[in-house]
Design a protein around this motif. Structure first.
Motif, PDB file in Angstrom:
ATOM      1  N   ASP A  21      24.333  33.958  57.685  1.00 25.54           N
ATOM      2  CA  ASP A  21      23.637  34.244  56.430  1.00 25.54           C
ATOM      3  C   ASP A  21      22.228  34.712  56.759  1.00 25.54           C
ATOM      4  OD1 ASP A  21      25.559  33.283  54.355  1.00 25.54           O
ATOM      5  OD2 ASP A  21      25.339  31.413  55.467  1.00 25.54           O
TER       6      ASP A  21
ATOM      7  N   ARG B 147      25.784  38.023  53.894  1.00 25.24           N
ATOM      8  CA  ARG B 147      26.616  37.063  54.614  1.00 25.24           C
ATOM      9  C   ARG B 147      27.675  37.847  55.384  1.00 25.24           C
ATOM     10  NH1 ARG B 147      28.040  31.656  54.608  1.00 25.24           N
ATOM     11  NH2 ARG B 147      30.194  31.225  55.159  1.00 25.24           N
TER      12      ARG B 147
ATOM     13  N   ARG C  90      27.073  29.568  49.423  1.00 24.41           N
ATOM     14  CA  ARG C  90      28.505  29.791  49.629  1.00 24.41           C
ATOM     15  C   ARG C  90      28.977  28.916  50.766  1.00 24.41           C
ATOM     16  NH1 ARG C  90      31.237  34.621  48.617  1.00 24.41           N
ATOM     17  NH2 ARG C  90      32.049  34.380  50.694  1.00 24.41           N
TER      18      ARG C  90
ATOM     19  N   TYR D  26      29.152  40.415  52.694  1.00 26.73           N
ATOM     20  CA  TYR D  26      28.816  40.169  51.289  1.00 26.73           C
ATOM     21  C   TYR D  26      27.346  40.479  51.071  1.00 26.73           C
ATOM     22  CZ  TYR D  26      33.222  37.619  50.971  1.00 26.73           C
ATOM     23  OH  TYR D  26      34.547  37.281  50.985  1.00 26.73           O
TER      24      TYR D  26
ATOM     25  N   SER E 287      22.820  30.243  51.357  1.00 25.05           N
ATOM     26  CA  SER E 287      23.114  31.041  50.197  1.00 25.05           C
ATOM     27  C   SER E 287      23.971  30.298  49.188  1.00 25.05           C
ATOM     28  CB  SER E 287      23.792  32.338  50.613  1.00 25.05           C
ATOM     29  OG  SER E 287      25.129  32.088  50.999  1.00 25.05           O
TER      30      SER E 287
ATOM     31  N   ASN F 291      24.538  39.656  48.107  1.00 25.49           N
ATOM     32  CA  ASN F 291      24.296  38.871  46.883  1.00 25.49           C
ATOM     33  C   ASN F 291      25.611  38.297  46.345  1.00 25.49           C
ATOM     34  OD1 ASN F 291      21.534  39.434  47.049  1.00 25.49           O
ATOM     35  ND2 ASN F 291      21.817  41.366  45.962  1.00 25.49           N
ATOM     36  N   SER F 292      26.398  37.715  47.245  1.00 22.69           N
ATOM     37  CA  SER F 292      27.664  37.021  46.974  1.00 22.69           C
ATOM     38  C   SER F 292      28.818  37.922  46.546  1.00 22.69           C
ATOM     39  CB  SER F 292      27.479  35.911  45.932  1.00 22.69           C
ATOM     40  OG  SER F 292      26.561  34.958  46.400  1.00 22.69           O
TER      41      SER F 292
END
Length: 181
Positions: free
Chosen positions: A24, A34, A3, A100, A1, A102-103
């Protein structure tokens, strides 16, 4: 992802959490998810864990339509052959879990200090980690008096709410509070 795991979560006065496990994956709607599990144990580096196909579920309590707070709990299903002793703790704030989507932070809470059973033989096994959100912690915390140098026994409603949230969220995941008249 894209991150990268954070090595150290911002800490409060008396508690630091360190990223120990992460995963993830995508949900049915193709959202990037995540999972991050933090502990107070500083040994080692973060490692990826495998999750079952029903990786996690979040349930919101709704005992009554008049319930003043709507709290939630998360169940995370980990598939592992290792003993994950870092996440087993009797402390209410020792294992922090963040999810999380979508971040963006979607859910945060602490693992409940339950009895977990896991085989001591090195074989693949399912471990379900039960968690409750920050506000659900309030049910387990005795109220303490507010001590502020600039106030003499009279406090605003916002002071009282902030004091309670500080007690339920010692690592300061809750960063914003909105009050509507």
């Amino acid at each position: 992802s894209g991150r990268t795991p954070k090595e150290n979560l911002s800490s409060s006065k008396d508690m630091s959490h360190y990223l120990k496990y992460f995963s993830d994956f995508k949900d049915r709607d193709n959202n990037s998810l995540r999972l991050e599990i933090y502990t107070t144990n500083t040994n080692g580096t973060a490692s990826e864990v495998k999750l079952l196909s029903d990786a996690m579920s979040i349930e919101y309590s709704a005992d009554s339509i008049f319930q003043p707070l709507r709290t939630s709990g998360a169940s995370i299903n980990i598939f592992t052959e290792d003993l994950l002793t870092d996440i087993f703790s009797g402390g209410r704030f020792d294992t922090l879990v963040k999810i999380y989507r979508n971040s963006a932070l979607f859910w945060a809470g602490f693992a409940t200090p339950n009895i977990y059973s896991q085989s001591y033989v090195k074989q693949w096994d399912t471990l379900t980690l039960e968690c409750i959100d920050m506000l659900a912690q309030l049910d387990k915390i005795d109220y303490t008096y507010i001590h502020k140098a600039d106030a003499v026994g009279i406090f605003s409603f916002m002071d009282v709410i902030s004091h309670c949230i500080d007690a339920a969220d010692p690592v300061h995941v809750i960063t914003d509070m909105y009050v509507d008249n």
